[in-house]
Design an enzyme around this catalytic site. Structure first.
Site, PDB file in Angstrom:
ATOM      1  CB  SER A  51     -40.717 -18.048 -11.830  1.00 20.15           C
ATOM      2  OG  SER A  51     -40.154 -19.256 -11.401  1.00 20.15           O
ATOM      3  NE  ARG A  59     -41.188 -23.974 -10.722  1.00 17.88           N
ATOM      4  CZ  ARG A  59     -42.503 -24.065 -10.538  1.00 17.88           C
ATOM      5  NH1 ARG A  59     -43.226 -24.869 -11.288  1.00 17.88           N
ATOM      6  NH2 ARG A  59     -43.092 -23.351  -9.599  1.00 17.88           N
ATOM      7  CE  LYS A  82     -40.191 -17.196  -3.723  1.00 16.99           C
ATOM      8  NZ  LYS A  82     -38.914 -17.884  -3.799  1.00 16.99           N
ATOM      9  CD  GLU A 131     -42.885 -18.723  -1.805  1.00 21.48           C
ATOM     10  OE1 GLU A 131     -42.024 -19.295  -1.103  1.00 21.48           O
ATOM     11  OE2 GLU A 131     -43.023 -18.943  -3.006  1.00 21.48           O
TER      12      GLU A 131
HETATM   13  P1  13P Z   1     -40.345 -20.910  -8.559  1.00 16.47           P
HETATM   14  O1  13P Z   1     -39.756 -19.597  -9.003  1.00 16.47           O
HETATM   15  O2  13P Z   1     -39.826 -22.091  -9.312  1.00 16.47           O
HETATM   16  O3  13P Z   1     -41.848 -20.858  -8.458  1.00 16.47           O
HETATM   17  O4  13P Z   1     -39.810 -21.172  -7.085  1.00 16.47           O
HETATM   18  C1  13P Z   1     -39.680 -20.145  -6.211  1.00 16.47           C
HETATM   19  C2  13P Z   1     -39.871 -20.645  -4.841  1.00 16.47           C
HETATM   20  O5  13P Z   1     -38.977 -20.579  -4.043  1.00 16.47           O
HETATM   21  C3  13P Z   1     -41.176 -21.192  -4.499  1.00 16.47           C
HETATM   22  O6  13P Z   1     -41.276 -21.322  -3.114  1.00 16.47           O
END
Ligand code: 13P
Length: 340
Positions: free
Chosen positions: A261, A293, A219, A177
């Site tokens: 998100s 979120r 991600k 990510e």
């Molecule tokens: P958000 O969708 O709230 O950004 O969180 C996703 C997430 O796991 C960030 O590492």
């Protein structure tokens, strides 16, 4: 776990019409979320909340996996079933956040590098025994005056590649990510350039460190206007630029891409994902979601820390899960929000 099993896990994470629910908030982050509904972040409050997310009836129709936090993977449902077991029983794969957070990058004011490699091999072994099938490591790239630097992008890419290699060695699918933050005042085109450079560097580094792309999930952020930018790109522009950026940088062998998100509203995060899948049905990889979120917010507000609100909170979560599941197929419409 054999190579075949790793591939099966990666493919199952992005199975048609399914996505990931991220419930891996660290102690400071969950405190922030609980502050917003005026409840104290105690261990029992966190367990109660995660319990309602994990045991939501019907969730498995839309959710392939959930990302847990170290505390959460060791907790149990109200009837004493360990959370990972409760997920597996429903056909949902447990995942685990394994980084230990983004820290200031030396010599680079305003930039971060994610830590957590020390001892990771042993931690992964334990998480595997606890039921984890996949893991997550989040790198943070900040847009600002003169940043990000290549040093920051490369340091984070290197850590992501080392983490991914250790995961695959442990039989755990790495969810890689790199998140370009959307908090600044930059235009969508700046986000495009930074995301493109970041993804290119991350995939070059994964390749040079012999990470198996077929056993990896990406991600990432969408290509989007900074929150403080006066001109906010529309839904179709976000979809077009995000897809173009991915096509330029991501190998076709990757089993799937999921989006975070990142601070978008719940409905906009769904609309963006839907526009991508509707306009581009023949991409080399499934495009799905791994929201925190944007899936949880309406649920968290409805719950407000009260046991009597659990059924309504679970219904709010299920609604967002269903909308995003349809967005994976390009079949979501705004009218579905009115019907809720
Ligand atoms: P958000 O969708 O709230 O950004 O969180 C996703 C997430 O796991 C960030 O590492």
């Amino acid at each position: 776990m054999s190579a075949e099993e790793l591939q099966k896990t990666a493919q199952a994470m992005v199975a048609r019409g399914k996505g990931i629910l991220a419930i891996d908030e660290s102690f400071p982050t969950i405190k922030k979320r609980f502050d917003s509904i005026d409840i104290e972040s105690t261990e029992e409050a966190r367990r109660n909340y995660r319990d309602l997310l994990i045991t939501n009836p019907g969730g498995a129709d839309y959710i392939s996996g959930m990302i847990l936090f170290d505390e959460t993977i060791r907790q149990s449902t109200s009837d004493g079933t360990p959370f990972p077991e409760a997920l597996i029983k429903q056909g949902i794969m447990p995942g685990i956040k394994v980084d230990t957070g983004a820290k200031d990058l030396a010599g680079h004011p305003g930039e971060k590098v994610t830590e957590g490699l020390d001892g990771l091999r042993d931690r992964l072994k334990e998480y595997k025994q606890l039921g984890a099938r996949f893991a997550k490591w989040r790198a943070v790239i900040t847009i600002g005056e003169g940043i990000p630097s290549m040093a920051c992008i490369q340091a984070n890419a290197h850590a992501l590649a080392r983490y991914a290699g250790l995961c695959q060695e442990a039989g755990i699918v790495p969810m890689v990510e790199p998140e370009v933050l959307m908090d600044a005042d930059n235009t969508i085109d700046v986000c495009f350039d930074v995301t493109r450079q970041t993804l290119k560097t991350v995939f070059d580094t994964l390749f040079s460190m012999d990470v198996t792309i077929e056993h990896t999930i990406l991600k990432t952020n969408m290509v989007i206007s900074g929150k403080k930018c006066k001109v906010q790109a529309g839904v179709q522009e976000v979809a077009n630029k995000t897809v173009r950026c991915l096509l330029e940088t991501i190998p076709a062998a990757l089993p799937g891409i999921v989006f975070l998100s990142g601070g978008q509203s719940a409905e906009l995060a769904t609309a963006h994902l839907n526009a991508m899948n509707k306009s581009y049905p023949d991409l080399p990889w499934p495009l799905s979601f791994s929201y925190g979120r944007a899936l949880q917010e309406p649920c968290l507000k409805t719950w407000a820390g009260k046991a009597e609100n659990v059924p309504a909170a679970q219904a709010a979560l299920l609604h967002r899960e269903k909308c995003n599941s349809l967005a994976c197929l390009g079949e979501y419409t705004e009218a579905m929000e009115q019907a809720a």
